[in-house]
Scaffold this motif. Structure first.
Motif, PDB file in Angstrom:
ATOM      1  N   ARG A  39      35.825  69.795  48.979  1.00 12.07           N
ATOM      2  CA  ARG A  39      36.170  71.164  48.602  1.00 12.07           C
ATOM      3  C   ARG A  39      37.513  71.515  49.234  1.00 12.07           C
ATOM      4  N   ASP A  85      41.361  71.851  47.473  1.00 15.69           N
ATOM      5  CA  ASP A  85      41.764  73.251  47.533  1.00 15.69           C
ATOM      6  C   ASP A  85      43.225  73.411  47.091  1.00 15.69           C
ATOM      7  N   ASP A 136      45.371  75.860  47.593  1.00 14.64           N
ATOM      8  CA  ASP A 136      46.326  76.487  48.500  1.00 14.64           C
ATOM      9  C   ASP A 136      46.640  75.617  49.710  1.00 14.64           C
ATOM     10  N   TYR A 137      45.594  74.990  50.282  1.00 11.95           N
ATOM     11  CA  TYR A 137      45.802  74.285  51.536  1.00 11.95           C
ATOM     12  C   TYR A 137      45.428  72.807  51.472  1.00 11.95           C
ATOM     13  N   TYR A 188      45.007  73.537  41.202  1.00 12.65           N
ATOM     14  CA  TYR A 188      43.714  74.143  41.535  1.00 12.65           C
ATOM     15  C   TYR A 188      42.616  73.430  40.760  1.00 12.65           C
ATOM     16  N   LEU A 203      39.485  72.892  41.338  1.00 11.25           N
ATOM     17  CA  LEU A 203      38.135  73.442  41.258  1.00 11.25           C
ATOM     18  C   LEU A 203      38.096  74.761  40.487  1.00 11.25           C
ATOM     19  N   ALA A 204      39.237  75.176  39.940  1.00  8.78           N
ATOM     20  CA  ALA A 204      39.293  76.486  39.287  1.00  8.78           C
ATOM     21  C   ALA A 204      39.103  76.420  37.772  1.00  8.78           C
ATOM     22  N   PHE A 239      32.257  79.069  35.681  1.00  3.87           N
ATOM     23  CA  PHE A 239      31.471  79.470  34.501  1.00  3.87           C
ATOM     24  C   PHE A 239      30.230  78.603  34.314  1.00  3.87           C
ATOM     25  N   ASP A 240      29.646  78.106  35.389  1.00  2.00           N
ATOM     26  CA  ASP A 240      28.422  77.302  35.306  1.00  2.00           C
ATOM     27  C   ASP A 240      28.587  76.077  34.427  1.00  2.00           C
ATOM     28  N   PHE A 270      19.293  78.790  38.693  1.00  4.82           N
ATOM     29  CA  PHE A 270      18.710  79.670  37.669  1.00  4.82           C
ATOM     30  C   PHE A 270      17.205  79.873  37.859  1.00  4.82           C
ATOM     31  N   GLY A 299      17.284  80.693  42.686  1.00  6.95           N
ATOM     32  CA  GLY A 299      18.288  81.708  43.006  1.00  6.95           C
ATOM     33  C   GLY A 299      18.049  83.010  42.270  1.00  6.95           C
ATOM     34  N   ARG A 300      17.481  82.933  41.087  1.00  2.00           N
ATOM     35  CA  ARG A 300      17.249  84.147  40.305  1.00  2.00           C
ATOM     36  C   ARG A 300      15.794  84.595  40.383  1.00  2.00           C
ATOM     37  N   MET A 301      15.056  83.951  41.268  1.00  3.82           N
ATOM     38  CA  MET A 301      13.637  84.270  41.429  1.00  3.82           C
ATOM     39  C   MET A 301      12.887  84.212  40.115  1.00  3.82           C
ATOM     40  N   ARG A 302      13.201  83.208  39.322  1.00  8.86           N
ATOM     41  CA  ARG A 302      12.435  82.985  38.099  1.00  8.86           C
ATOM     42  C   ARG A 302      11.688  81.674  38.303  1.00  8.86           C
TER      43      ARG A 302
END
Lengths: 415, 283
Positions: free
Chosen positions: B118, B122, B124-125, B141, B143-144, B234-235, B247, B250-253
């Protein structure tokens, strides 16, 4: 010399030996060591007055806390006091009968709680929790960069003013906005505030009831369109779709962008995450509220923010409520304010906040006409995360505002 | 014999039942409920979770990503590992040191690898971006954007796992009978012919095993994805497991997440048995 010793010994005996000892366990996610030390001290002070009761504050990391809590509540020995954000999760806990209403117990000191914060822990006439701390989402800006670009924060009143300011800052060769869109939720502040400004403070309540087309209504579609307007100006730092929120805080602290829409904790995180670990000095940070939109029902003083507090679990010892009263005393919460741990949800503590930036936020909160808790908390995790999804996808052109609104309605119907 | 079985089988069966069979059965049951994890599941909704799952564009992307990771593992990682194995199987100066170096990333935890990369990616750095700038490009970038983020993920996977497969091949190569090469050479086989007709067939069991590990590893991939891309932007860079976590949990489903788990389980079982029947029958 002997007396305190004897007292101590008998205290220990009381705690360990006799069957009357009661332990109140409070689980929470707060990380600040100073804050935790203060909370521990409050617990000890309570034990000093009620020798048969010990209070244990137990820290659990944020994500782990959310994942573990359902299991903990169903175990044989659930925690007595549960940290909460209010909103959808709290209601789910209430529906599953894991928490008990504490309306009567809170009544005697209800007047000392900030009303907008207390409201976050009320449901259908019942009080379910006691608010402890609150935060507000606002624009924080770098005064030096604003001056360099010739923009005055005081002039930003409407959405159009805001867009104009973004253009001016960009024209001056400065990144107007930093945002940690990689984690999505920082972006959902924009969409949430736009919805709030368009539809007014009770918009979520109305949408949940299916009024004006529910979540597919014009307010929600319009919020997406306005967000696209902003994104068209290319106002964010390069690579913003992958930036994490703490990275974004660091970028702001490094002076790599003029402003950020964030909770007031940014005042601290921009320091800790800056390249030099110092970040911007407090006198170089200004703050202004999210602008109003033309024709919108929302007021500039309607705030989006968070309220955290404690709920009482169903079978917690009867002292739990009394401890919350003890915990909420002004003398303790004033200390939390003065030391800069958080903005307490206790009336009259705002003046004690020492940090000048946080203080102005605390004053805004004290005078807020409404405090809407974070959409992703209010709507609960399954719908809330869809808000985060669409808040990132719409400005990036991955989704139309209409489809975003539909996705939200669908998630709401399916939950 | 009977006594031994009577003593040693029950604990194993008990543990297996308690920690594998029961949770799996529970998950299968939850997958028919709309349940947020609080209280007991009450809202029975039939196969609705499954219908939602198959209609979910993010899940389809996640499944596709799993497939692409398998393709990349077999198409990039295995040839690379094989090439390195051929170079390093012989006892030459430095070959042991290089084996160690290439194998080291495998020892690293996936989470750590994700976190390290990661930073490396990156914009920037990170060093990758600095290098791009040195070469006259703008800051990078990776990972963007979904495409580059997924490429980054593949790079980390290959970097981390090719050493392990290389070790498998080296072990395989060292097990090949020297006399086969001598015979082939005597029959006039050139180096390339020796590779195709001696090395590869002799290495086949190891190759099959390594492909098996690659596919199972790809299906399980999770703890590298979360710190590296978090499944974003965007997943678009989720795997099935990270999708399940984000999903479902994390979303408690929990019901929906259980449905993902059941699908994942079915895919894994089908693959594992199918693969063994088809390719590893004789091993």
């Amino acid at each position: 010399m002997l007396k305190p010793l004897l007292l101590g010994v008998s205290l220990c005996l009381a705690l360990t030996g006799s069957g009357f000892a009661t332990t109140l366990t409070a689980v929470h996610v707060e990380t600040d060591p100073g804050e935790r030390a203060l909370w521990d001290r409050i617990g000890k002070d309570y034990t000093a007055q009620h020798p048969d009761i010990t209070v244990q504050f137990q820290y659990i990391e944020n994500e782990a806390f959310k994942a573990k809590l359902p299991t903990m509540l169903q175990s044989k020995d659930p925690p007595s006091l549960i940290f909460s954000w209010g909103g959808g999760v709290m209601l789910a806990q209430q529906q599953a009968d894991f928490i008990r209403p504490i309306t009567a117990a809170v009544q005697p000191f209800a007047a000392s709680l900030v009303p907008t914060a207390a409201k976050a822990f009320q449901s259908g006439g019942d009080t379910l929790g006691v608010p402890v701390l609150m935060s507000k989402v606002a624009f924080f800006y770098n005064k030096a960069l604003f001056a360099k670009a010739g923009v005055k924060a005081a002039d930003i009143k409407s959405w159009d003013d805001f867009l104009a300011a973004v253009k001016t800052i960009k024209a001056a060769g400065i990144t107007p906005i930093v945002v940690g869109a990689g984690e999505k939720w920082p972006m959902h502040f924009y969409w949430s505030y736009l919805v709030l400004r368009e539809g007014g403070a009770d918009i979520l309540k109305r949408a949940k009831a299916g009024e004006d087309g529910g979540f597919t209504g014009p307010v929600f579609v319009d919020a997406g369109k306005k967000l696209q307007e902003l994104a068209k100006l290319d106002p964010f730092q390069p690579g913003y779709q992958g930036t994490l929120h703490l990275q974004a805080a660091g970028l702001f602290g490094d002076g790599k962008g003029a402003m950020q829409l964030m909770g007031n904790w940014l005042v601290n995180t921009q320091k800790n995450n800056a390249a030099d670990s110092k970040g911007l000095s407090d006198d170089n940070i200004g703050t202004f509220s999210f602008p109003t939109v033309a024709g919108g029902k929302g007021l500039a003083t309607d705030a989006l923010g968070g309220v955290n507090g404690f709920l009482v679990s169903k079978n917690a010892p009867k002292e739990a409520e009394d401890f919350l009263r003890f915990f909420s005393q002004e003398k303790y919460q004033k200390e939390a304010a003065a030391k800069g741990y958080y903005i307490p949800a206790i009336v009259g503590t705002g003046a004690d906040v020492s940090n000048p930036v946080t203080k102005s936020v605390a004053e805004d909160l004290a005078h807020a006409t409404a405090l809407q808790i974070f959409f992703d908390q209010d709507l609960g995790p399954s719908v809330g995360r869809v808000v985060n999804d669409i808040s990132v996808a719409i400005p990036a052109g991955q989704m139309t505002p209409e489809d975003g609104a539909k996705a939200l309605q669908q998630a709401f119907d399916e939950q | 014999m009977l006594v031994t079985a009577a003593v040693f089988v029950p604990p194993a069966v008990l543990l297996f039942t308690l920690f594998v069979v029961v949770p799996m059965g529970e998950a299968a049951r939850y997958s028919f409920y709309n349940w947020n994890g609080y209280g007991v599941p009450k809202a029975f909704i039939g196969v609705k979770n499954y219908l939602q799952l198959f209609a979910n564009a993010t899940f389809r992307q996640a499944a596709l990503n799993n497939l692409l990771i398998i393709v990349a593992s077999i198409g990039i990682q295995l040839p690379l590992a094989l090439g390195m194995a051929l170079l390093l199987a012989r006892r030459e100066i430095g070959s042991v040191a290089f084996r160690m170096i290439f194998f080291l990333p495998y020892i690293l935890a996936d989470v750590a690898a994700g976190l390290i990369f990661r930073f490396i990616f990156d914009g920037d750095y990170g060093p990758v971006s600095s290098l791009a700038q040195q070469l006259g490009f703008g800051p990078l970038y990776m990972l963007a954007a979904p495409g580059t983020a997924f490429t980054a993920l593949i790079i980390v996977i290959v970097w981390k796992y090719f050493g392990f497969h290389m070790m498998l091949y080296i072990a395989g190569l060292q097990g090949i009978d020297r006399s086969l090469y001598e015979a082939a050479t005597m029959d006039g086989a050139k180096a390339r012919q020796r590779f195709w007709h001696v090395t590869l067939p002799q290495l086949a069991p190891m190759l099959k095993l390594s492909v098996f590990f690659s596919i199972i590893g790809a299906l399980q991939l999770f703890d590298m994805v979360i710190p590296l891309t978090g499944g974003g932007p965007f997943d678009q860079t989720h795997t099935m497991v990270s999708f399940l976590y984000s999903f479902g949990m994390g979303r408690m489903r929990i019901g929906f997440g259980s449905a993902v788990g059941v699908v994942l389980f079915a895919v894994s079982v089908l693959f594992a048995f199918g693969y063994q029947r088809l390719l590893m029958r004789h091993e």
